[in-house]
Design a protein around this motif. Structure first.
Motif, mmCIF file in Angstrom:
data_model
loop_
_atom_site.group_PDB
_atom_site.id
_atom_site.type_symbol
_atom_site.label_atom_id
_atom_site.label_comp_id
_atom_site.label_asym_id
_atom_site.label_seq_id
_atom_site.Cartn_x
_atom_site.Cartn_y
_atom_site.Cartn_z
ATOM 1 N N ASP A 185 -50.131 -40.918 -46.125
ATOM 2 C CA ASP A 185 -51.067 -39.830 -46.390
ATOM 3 C C ASP A 185 -50.958 -38.848 -45.224
ATOM 4 O O ASP A 185 -51.766 -38.890 -44.289
ATOM 5 C CB ASP A 185 -52.495 -40.352 -46.522
ATOM 6 C CG ASP A 185 -53.492 -39.250 -46.869
ATOM 7 O OD1 ASP A 185 -53.070 -38.074 -46.930
ATOM 8 O OD2 ASP A 185 -54.680 -39.560 -47.053
ATOM 9 N N THR A 187 -51.674 -35.881 -44.861
ATOM 10 C CA THR A 187 -52.786 -34.956 -44.657
ATOM 11 C C THR A 187 -53.786 -35.501 -43.645
ATOM 12 O O THR A 187 -54.589 -34.751 -43.086
ATOM 13 C CB THR A 187 -53.522 -34.670 -45.979
ATOM 14 O OG1 THR A 187 -54.132 -35.880 -46.456
ATOM 15 C CG2 THR A 187 -52.563 -34.132 -47.030
ATOM 16 N N ARG A 188 -53.737 -36.824 -43.413
ATOM 17 C CA ARG A 188 -54.613 -37.433 -42.418
ATOM 18 C C ARG A 188 -53.824 -38.003 -41.251
ATOM 19 O O ARG A 188 -54.296 -38.887 -40.525
ATOM 20 C CB ARG A 188 -55.466 -38.529 -43.079
ATOM 21 C CG ARG A 188 -56.489 -37.974 -44.061
ATOM 22 C CD ARG A 188 -57.440 -39.054 -44.539
ATOM 23 N NE ARG A 188 -56.822 -39.926 -45.533
ATOM 24 C CZ ARG A 188 -57.445 -40.952 -46.117
ATOM 25 N NH1 ARG A 188 -58.691 -41.239 -45.776
ATOM 26 N NH2 ARG A 188 -56.834 -41.684 -47.030
ATOM 27 N N HIS A 190 -53.199 -36.925 -38.394
ATOM 28 C CA HIS A 190 -53.768 -36.708 -37.063
ATOM 29 C C HIS A 190 -54.672 -37.864 -36.630
ATOM 30 O O HIS A 190 -55.026 -37.966 -35.450
ATOM 31 C CB HIS A 190 -54.584 -35.411 -37.060
ATOM 32 C CG HIS A 190 -55.728 -35.432 -38.023
ATOM 33 N ND1 HIS A 190 -55.559 -35.149 -39.368
ATOM 34 C CD2 HIS A 190 -57.045 -35.736 -37.855
ATOM 35 C CE1 HIS A 190 -56.723 -35.257 -39.985
ATOM 36 N NE2 HIS A 190 -57.639 -35.605 -39.089
#
Length: 316
Positions: A185, A187-188, A190
């Motif tokens: 994933d 998008t996460r 970080h």
């Protein structure tokens, strides 16, 4: 296409043990605080002159010796790591040189904490396709190089070590290493990361990672069992990424295992060793006689990326 299986394991950890009590003198923390939040009591720390290559080579040498294979028989060497300083030649190539492996394809793989299970799947696919009959998959990390001692929430987690597996072709399709379940994933991504490329430091959003690992990943772990044609209750053991004892126990509790299944809790004594944690913990369980030969074991790793990878394997 043939099947493949793990035929031997090996692991290595540095000699120095860093206890929670010692950390109390280095950062604003306490043994009770660390144990309550992470379950960790100690971790191993490599010396200034010990490299990722040193750790990987020692673990791989043990696995190769246990397999009974000659170095010349190894056709692939892959090292999962996110803490390698050397970029070229790869850590895998340096390991091959030290072990006297003359002509294998060698590459490093960075998929964070999910790295070893990813590398194992890649080695399995290569053996199944006939690109190599025998392969070495290694997870090795020197997390102490990226530890931020100003961040008490993460500096207490990290340790150094390596684990390795020899993967060999079998005469049966699908024998030994089950289908991989993997993904990410981004998008996460970080939420678990190394910041500052030239002087990297480990950073994470602990609560977000905990919710993700305990809330979303049990379904992926069950899918790995489904793809292998086995029920979680029939597993002899589970080895997850050793991120945090609370995460490990919450994840395995949701799988519905039998009462006598062996659960890896190496994080207590080794800390979080990222890509090294699964092979390190698996090798220790096998060495300690807690997993019998031929028993089905779920390997499941997750972390930076955010990424995950897992498969059911037959214990060597």
């Amino acid at each position: 296409m043939s099947g493949s299986r793990i035929t031997a394991l090996g692991h290595h950890q540095p000699a120095r043990v860093l206890t929670n009590t010692e950390l109390e003198g280095m950062v604003d923390t306490s043994d009770a605080w660390i144990r309550q939040r992470t379950g960790i009591a100690a971790r191993r720390i490599a010396g200034a002159q010990e490299s990722v290559t040193d750790l990987a080579s020692k673990a791989a040498a043990k696995a190769l010796a246990a397999s009974g294979r000659e170095p010349a028989e190894i056709g692939l060497v892959t090292v999962a790591t996110c803490t390698a300083v050397d970029r070229c030649p790869s850590i895998a190539a340096q390991v091959a040189a030290r072990l006297g492996i003359p002509a294998a394809v060698c590459y490093d793989l960075n998929n964070g904490c999910a790295g070893f299970c990813t590398a194992l799947a890649c080695a399995d696919h290569s053996v199944r396709a006939g690109a190599a009959r025998h392969a070495l998959a290694i997870g090795a990390e020197k997390m102490s190089d990226v530890t931020d001692l100003t961040d008490r929430s993460t500096c207490v987690l990290l340790g150094d070590g390596a684990g390795a597996a020899v993967i060999s072709a079998t005469g049966q399709d699908g024998a030994g290493i089950g289908p991989v379940v993997w993904g990410s994933d981004p998008t996460r991504g970080h939420a678990v990361r190394l910041v500052d490329a030239w002087q990297p430091r480990f950073a994470q959003e602990g609560q977000a990672v905990y919710r993700w690992a305990t809330g979303e990943l049990p379904a992926a772990a069950r899918e790995a069992c489904d793809r292998a044609g086995i029920k979680p209750a029939d597993l002899a053991g589970v080895v997850t990424h050793q991120a945090n004892l609370r995460i490990v126990e919450s994840l395995v509790r949701q799988l519905g295992l039998c009462e006598d299944a062996a659960i890896a809790r190496d994080v207590v004594d080794s800390g979080n060793t990222s890509a090294a944690s699964v092979p390190l913990a698996l090798s220790k369980l096998v060495e300690g006689g807690e997993l019998p030969t031929g028993a089905p074991v779920l390997l499941f790793a997750f972390g930076g990326g955010l990424s995950w990878a897992g498969q059911v394997v037959t214990c060597p």
